[in-house]
Design a protein around this motif. Structure first.
Motif, PDB file in Angstrom:
ATOM      1  N   LEU A  73       0.788  -1.160   0.015  1.00 29.97           N
ATOM      2  CA  LEU A  73       0.402   0.233   0.147  1.00 29.97           C
ATOM      3  C   LEU A  73       1.374   0.981   0.021  1.00 29.97           C
ATOM      4  O   LEU A  73       0.255   2.439  -0.598  1.00 29.97           O
ATOM      5  N   ALA A  74       1.676   1.542   1.048  1.00 28.00           N
ATOM      6  CA  ALA A  74       2.754   2.460   0.647  1.00 28.00           C
ATOM      7  C   ALA A  74       3.830   2.631  -0.941  1.00 28.00           C
ATOM      8  O   ALA A  74       3.725   3.739  -0.812  1.00 28.00           O
ATOM      9  N   ARG A  75       4.145   1.208  -1.325  1.00 28.86           N
ATOM     10  CA  ARG A  75       5.012   1.255  -2.784  1.00 28.86           C
ATOM     11  C   ARG A  75       3.639   1.875  -3.271  1.00 28.86           C
ATOM     12  O   ARG A  75       4.133   2.461  -4.265  1.00 28.86           O
ATOM     13  N   MET A  76       2.055   1.400  -3.312  1.00 29.90           N
ATOM     14  CA  MET A  76       1.677   2.531  -3.864  1.00 29.90           C
ATOM     15  C   MET A  76       1.399   3.730  -4.298  1.00 29.90           C
ATOM     16  O   MET A  76       0.866   4.506  -5.372  1.00 29.90           O
ATOM     17  N   MET A  77       1.355   3.877  -3.232  1.00 33.64           N
ATOM     18  CA  MET A  77       1.060   5.532  -3.126  1.00 33.64           C
ATOM     19  C   MET A  77       2.676   6.095  -3.178  1.00 33.64           C
ATOM     20  O   MET A  77       2.390   7.545  -3.999  1.00 33.64           O
ATOM     21  N   GLN A  78       3.750   5.447  -3.227  1.00 37.79           N
ATOM     22  CA  GLN A  78       4.763   5.979  -3.557  1.00 37.79           C
ATOM     23  C   GLN A  78       5.217   6.623  -5.461  1.00 37.79           C
ATOM     24  O   GLN A  78       5.167   7.285  -5.735  1.00 37.79           O
ATOM     25  N   THR A  79       3.659   5.434  -5.945  1.00 46.33           N
ATOM     26  CA  THR A  79       3.792   6.018  -7.513  1.00 46.33           C
ATOM     27  C   THR A  79       2.639   6.745  -7.690  1.00 46.33           C
ATOM     28  O   THR A  79       2.819   7.811  -8.593  1.00 46.33           O
ATOM     29  N   ALA A  80       1.581   6.847  -6.623  1.00 52.11           N
ATOM     30  CA  ALA A  80       0.222   8.405  -7.038  1.00 52.11           C
ATOM     31  C   ALA A  80       2.162   9.477  -6.894  1.00 52.11           C
ATOM     32  O   ALA A  80       1.409  10.514  -6.873  1.00 52.11           O
TER      33      ALA A  80
ATOM     34  N   ASP B  19      15.317  -3.626   1.699  1.00 54.18           N
ATOM     35  CA  ASP B  19      14.337  -4.155   0.139  1.00 54.18           C
ATOM     36  C   ASP B  19      13.084  -4.634   0.930  1.00 54.18           C
ATOM     37  O   ASP B  19      12.332  -5.468  -0.127  1.00 54.18           O
ATOM     38  N   ALA B  20      12.369  -4.290   1.565  1.00 55.91           N
ATOM     39  CA  ALA B  20      10.282  -3.951   1.997  1.00 55.91           C
ATOM     40  C   ALA B  20       9.968  -3.581   0.670  1.00 55.91           C
ATOM     41  O   ALA B  20      10.967  -2.559   0.153  1.00 55.91           O
ATOM     42  N   SER B  21       8.855  -4.123   0.390  1.00 53.97           N
ATOM     43  CA  SER B  21       7.960  -3.472  -0.925  1.00 53.97           C
ATOM     44  C   SER B  21       8.257  -1.883  -1.198  1.00 53.97           C
ATOM     45  O   SER B  21       8.843  -1.499  -1.582  1.00 53.97           O
ATOM     46  N   ALA B  22       7.911  -1.411  -0.080  1.00 50.46           N
ATOM     47  CA  ALA B  22       8.134  -0.122  -0.422  1.00 50.46           C
ATOM     48  C   ALA B  22       9.333   1.049  -0.606  1.00 50.46           C
ATOM     49  O   ALA B  22       9.702   1.839  -1.104  1.00 50.46           O
TER      50      ALA B  22
ATOM     51  N   PRO C 113      -5.916   3.142   2.082  1.00 50.72           N
ATOM     52  CA  PRO C 113      -6.605   2.121   0.815  1.00 50.72           C
ATOM     53  C   PRO C 113      -6.303   0.850   1.085  1.00 50.72           C
ATOM     54  O   PRO C 113      -5.876   0.707   2.099  1.00 50.72           O
ATOM     55  N   HIS C 114      -7.211   0.121   0.739  1.00 46.98           N
ATOM     56  CA  HIS C 114      -7.932  -1.454   0.832  1.00 46.98           C
ATOM     57  C   HIS C 114      -7.786  -1.906  -0.482  1.00 46.98           C
ATOM     58  O   HIS C 114      -7.541  -1.474  -1.651  1.00 46.98           O
ATOM     59  N   ASN C 115      -7.263  -3.083  -0.180  1.00 48.24           N
ATOM     60  CA  ASN C 115      -7.527  -4.375  -1.652  1.00 48.24           C
ATOM     61  C   ASN C 115      -8.824  -4.486  -2.141  1.00 48.24           C
ATOM     62  O   ASN C 115      -8.277  -4.268  -3.548  1.00 48.24           O
ATOM     63  N   THR C 116      -9.540  -4.132  -1.680  1.00 43.54           N
ATOM     64  CA  THR C 116     -10.945  -4.078  -2.686  1.00 43.54           C
ATOM     65  C   THR C 116     -10.649  -2.259  -3.328  1.00 43.54           C
ATOM     66  O   THR C 116     -11.748  -2.113  -4.611  1.00 43.54           O
ATOM     67  N   GLY C 117      -9.957  -1.417  -3.263  1.00 42.89           N
ATOM     68  CA  GLY C 117     -10.098  -0.676  -3.913  1.00 42.89           C
ATOM     69  C   GLY C 117      -8.878   0.123  -5.307  1.00 42.89           C
ATOM     70  O   GLY C 117      -8.611   1.080  -5.675  1.00 42.89           O
ATOM     71  N   HIS C 118      -8.324  -1.472  -5.505  1.00 45.15           N
ATOM     72  CA  HIS C 118      -7.176  -1.373  -6.337  1.00 45.15           C
ATOM     73  C   HIS C 118      -7.148  -0.674  -7.728  1.00 45.15           C
ATOM     74  O   HIS C 118      -6.631  -0.196  -8.602  1.00 45.15           O
ATOM     75  N   TRP C 119      -9.083  -1.348  -7.748  1.00 42.80           N
ATOM     76  CA  TRP C 119      -8.917  -2.013  -9.024  1.00 42.80           C
ATOM     77  C   TRP C 119      -9.214  -0.048  -9.736  1.00 42.80           C
ATOM     78  O   TRP C 119      -9.291   0.095 -10.659  1.00 42.80           O
TER      79      TRP C 119
ATOM     80  N   CYS D 167     -10.545   4.232 -12.744  1.00 50.17           N
ATOM     81  CA  CYS D 167     -11.172   5.151 -12.049  1.00 50.17           C
ATOM     82  C   CYS D 167     -10.699   6.864 -12.678  1.00 50.17           C
ATOM     83  O   CYS D 167      -9.587   6.511 -12.760  1.00 50.17           O
ATOM     84  N   VAL D 168     -10.732   7.877 -12.389  1.00 53.86           N
ATOM     85  CA  VAL D 168     -10.060   8.872 -12.546  1.00 53.86           C
ATOM     86  C   VAL D 168      -9.000   8.927 -11.550  1.00 53.86           C
ATOM     87  O   VAL D 168      -7.868   9.326 -11.903  1.00 53.86           O
ATOM     88  N   THR D 169      -9.181   8.896 -10.341  1.00 44.73           N
ATOM     89  CA  THR D 169      -8.492   9.301  -9.269  1.00 44.73           C
ATOM     90  C   THR D 169      -8.114   8.022  -8.590  1.00 44.73           C
ATOM     91  O   THR D 169      -9.463   7.347  -8.179  1.00 44.73           O
ATOM     92  N   SER D 170      -7.917   7.343  -8.583  1.00 45.86           N
ATOM     93  CA  SER D 170      -6.878   6.006  -7.625  1.00 45.86           C
ATOM     94  C   SER D 170      -7.268   6.107  -5.988  1.00 45.86           C
ATOM     95  O   SER D 170      -6.899   7.273  -5.702  1.00 45.86           O
ATOM     96  N   GLN D 171      -7.656   5.609  -5.629  1.00 50.17           N
ATOM     97  CA  GLN D 171      -7.649   5.496  -3.914  1.00 50.17           C
ATOM     98  C   GLN D 171      -5.985   5.573  -3.768  1.00 50.17           C
ATOM     99  O   GLN D 171      -5.729   6.710  -2.143  1.00 50.17           O
ATOM    100  N   PHE D 172      -4.774   5.085  -4.208  1.00 55.24           N
ATOM    101  CA  PHE D 172      -3.792   5.612  -3.467  1.00 55.24           C
ATOM    102  C   PHE D 172      -3.657   7.813  -3.495  1.00 55.24           C
ATOM    103  O   PHE D 172      -2.802   8.007  -2.481  1.00 55.24           O
ATOM    104  N   GLU D 173      -3.630   8.211  -5.021  1.00 55.41           N
ATOM    105  CA  GLU D 173      -3.294   9.604  -4.735  1.00 55.41           C
ATOM    106  C   GLU D 173      -4.689  10.345  -4.265  1.00 55.41           C
ATOM    107  O   GLU D 173      -4.357  11.018  -3.636  1.00 55.41           O
ATOM    108  N   GLN D 174      -6.057   9.576  -3.667  1.00 59.28           N
ATOM    109  CA  GLN D 174      -7.086  10.157  -3.208  1.00 59.28           C
ATOM    110  C   GLN D 174      -6.743  10.220  -1.145  1.00 59.28           C
ATOM    111  O   GLN D 174      -6.586  11.416  -1.012  1.00 59.28           O
ATOM    112  N   HIS D 175      -6.230   9.352  -1.640  1.00 57.33           N
ATOM    113  CA  HIS D 175      -5.254   8.872  -0.215  1.00 57.33           C
ATOM    114  C   HIS D 175      -4.121  10.042   0.561  1.00 57.33           C
ATOM    115  O   HIS D 175      -4.544  11.114   1.433  1.00 57.33           O
TER     116      HIS D 175
END
Lengths: 408, 408
Positions: free
Chosen positions: B27-34, B50-53, B289-295, B300-308
């Motif tokens: 989740l932190a990793r995908m926040m970094q993308t945003a 070497d953790a995911s994020a 951010p939650h697994n059910t929001g990865h879609w 979506c125009v705005t991902s849960q990671f950017e929105q967070h």
């Protein structure tokens, strides 16, 4: 900093190819975005630890891309080496290849993006449409070319030009002669090209894998301002299917004939031919993700950055289908002055008015004319989407709404 | 590692808010993308380099999220501190706030995602639908609850459960009594909840800013397998507009009443009420951010990671409009064995068959049942999109096509 093999650096997930990117600008930065989601991460050869792309990577080799030892350090352990600019000396790339490094695109292709004269000769050889041109090695060459094209001369430095630098439009033969004399004295290799009475600029982008697969994105219209890309509209409004197909086919053919791998941008002039019909000729080539392809981040299934990484590691390419009828990309170019309002507040203002606006910033400080970000906006019709994207980008630059009467 | 203020670290662009994330998972990793695309970058409190994020950030503070000094080091100079999990002790968060740190979401909200009993009491208090429940502090409590709900008991650890851990379904009163005796002896605080005869699970996600703005995404159907999210379909197929609206309104109300900031996931049970009509009750809350929001990354125009990130820094929220009629997210969960075919080859196979498939991997090594990635796929109809997303994720796990007859 890091000199160990990329395979051993903790920034890279085991079993996933490591891509080394030579360059530290926004293109490398946005490749890292794509890389993260693919479960990998980039190794970077960066000039500074706080450069745009270096800010967002863990495995950063500091060095100079004109130094073979620095290039070697960055390449160690990478499955592929690629670029966010075309300025790495090809002799170094040949050397790396001789040492077993997988360089994508290779120097035989890249030279066409480095040297405008080499590029035009090659394009003419493969029958691609280019305006009449000539090498200019003397003032005599320049004057002969002036006569040949009836004074419609665009003078170009063969190497190192970008964003309007290295291009001149002399108004008289005397001005041309003087300019050429000065430039040749400085050691600038030159060429002349017949000025095209263009109706607009287009960009045809494709990606190609070393093993041959090629995919094209829809052709876009690109709007330049002072030689810098200001806007891209995808797909290009009013472009006939036939001409769009021709532009795509041309880009595919150039990618194949020149052996390009990764993303190729073919910048095109659209003009009216003798019969008054729209026609195209090639202006420039770029062998990397390109400003006119930023719209793909929000407007396409597969962005140019993801596609570039897939292509240079020779993995199957993604769909280039669009996600909306229209996507407009507008650049955020530093204004004459940096407004007092902090950038994060400017972003807030834009988001408040346009919740659909996708703001992309590069982590760069203000400098007049500098590309510091872009706005992507998807919509249903060109006029509205274009207007909104322009307003958004303009606010990020000037901290005021261009359509606000109080500004008048 | 780093102990300097985030503001001074070269990883952060000047003038842009720095967000510190406590946690180093996907989740932190995908926040970094945003974050990268917003022109910023994250500071991380990570357990390992070497953790995911941690693989994908430059500014990484190594430490322990249960240690106040480590938390303090990560928080220094950040405009906001947020989380990729809910396990940070609230007393530490109160301490940080007392020292002037901006913690989002704050401990008063977060405690409801940490303690299932506290959460249910609060939800009952605000009139949100929850199944009958009771605190279980003794075997006597357990037996009384068994009687009260006619043996339909779901026993839960109040704290620390996730992905099916900390949840039990005893088949008899004796089994319940024995289980409760053992768990209480170990010091596990417990609660009982009436088992719901659910027809399916839904997830209603919203984001909320400290200053109040809330935006909801479309409600999705989530499919669990062994207590782990396996799939999410957006929007939830066949969900009436009325019930979808009710679920969204409920999530908005919970976010407001509990003072949640950032992304809130409300996991819901759909069941048939006494009149045989579909109804909903709350199962769990997650304040991140939650697994059910990865879609939302691709749908979506705005991902849960950017929105967070926008929400926790109190900036205007983005559009939650969808980009396709259907988006399906399927998790990639490590199989019993890791196939010999390298993951990058498995990705290639999937892309060759499904050029539209968006593969997201977390840089994690194989472990049976471990979440190592997910596939997003946008499409026009549920059945086809679901089938393709399942095939794609399944191939990434098993290196074979589930619909290939040769596998039979």
């Amino acid at each position: 900093m890091s000199a160990e093999s990329a395979e051993q650096h903790p920034a890279h997930a085991p079993g996933v190819p490591v891509v080394s990117v030579i360059g530290d600008g926004q293109l490398a930065r946005m490749m890292q975005t794509a890389a993260i989601e693919l479960g990998q991460s980039l190794r970077l050869l960066a000039g500074a630890r706080d450069a745009s792309a270096a800010q967002v990577v863990a495995d950063c080799v500091l060095g100079d891309y004109t130094d073979i030892d620095d290039l070697r350090r960055a390449a160690t352990g990478a499955q592929a080496v690629t670029f966010d600019h075309e300025h790495v000396p090809t002799e170094h790339l040949h050397q790396l290849i001789a040492e077993g490094v997988n360089v994508q695109p290779g120097p035989e292709a890249l030279v066409h993006a480095q040297d405008k004269l080499v590029m035009r000769k090659k394009l003419r050889e493969i029958g691609a449409p280019v305006p009449p041109f000539a090498a200019i090695a003397s003032v005599e060459d320049a004057c002969a070319f002036w006569e040949a094209v009836g004074g419609k001369v665009c003078l170009k430095a063969c190497r190192g030009g970008y964003d309007g630098h290295g291009v001149w439009f002399p108004h008289s033969e005397e001005e041309l002669a003087e300019l050429v004399g000065t430039l040749l004295e400085k050691g600038t290799p030159l060429m002349g090209e017949q000025k095209v009475a263009l109706t607009r600029e287009l960009s045809a982008m494709v990606a190609r894998r070393p093993s041959g697969e090629v995919r094209a994105w829809p052709v876009v219209e690109s709007v330049q301002s002072d030689g810098i890309c200001a806007e891209a509209v995808a797909p290009a409004p009013g472009l006939s299917q036939e001409l769009a197909r021709r532009a795509q086919d041309l880009a595919v053919r150039i990618a194949k004939e020149l052996g390009v791998t990764g993303v190729l941008a073919v910048e095109l002039f659209e003009y009216l031919d003798e019969a008054g019909q729209p026609a195209i000729s090639v202006n420039e080539l770029a062998m990397r993700p390109h400003n006119t392809g930023h719209w793909t981040q929000d407007g396409c299934v597969t962005s140019q950055f993801e596609q570039h990484l897939r292509a240079v590691t020779d993995r199957p390419l993604g769909s280039t289908a669009t996600l909306a009828p229209v996507t407009v990309m507008t650049n955020v170019l530093g204004g004459a002055e940096d407004p007092a309002m902090p950038m994060s507040e400017r972003m807030s203002e834009v988001w408040r008015r346009f919740p659909e606006a996708k703001i992309h910033l590069y982590g760069k400080t203000h400098r007049p004319g500098r590309k510091i970000g872009h706005v992507n906006l998807c919509g249903d019709d060109v006029a509205t989407t274009r207007e909104q994207a322009r307003l958004a980008a303009d606010f990020l630059v000037h901290a005021r709404w261009a359509d606000d009467d109080e500004n008048e």
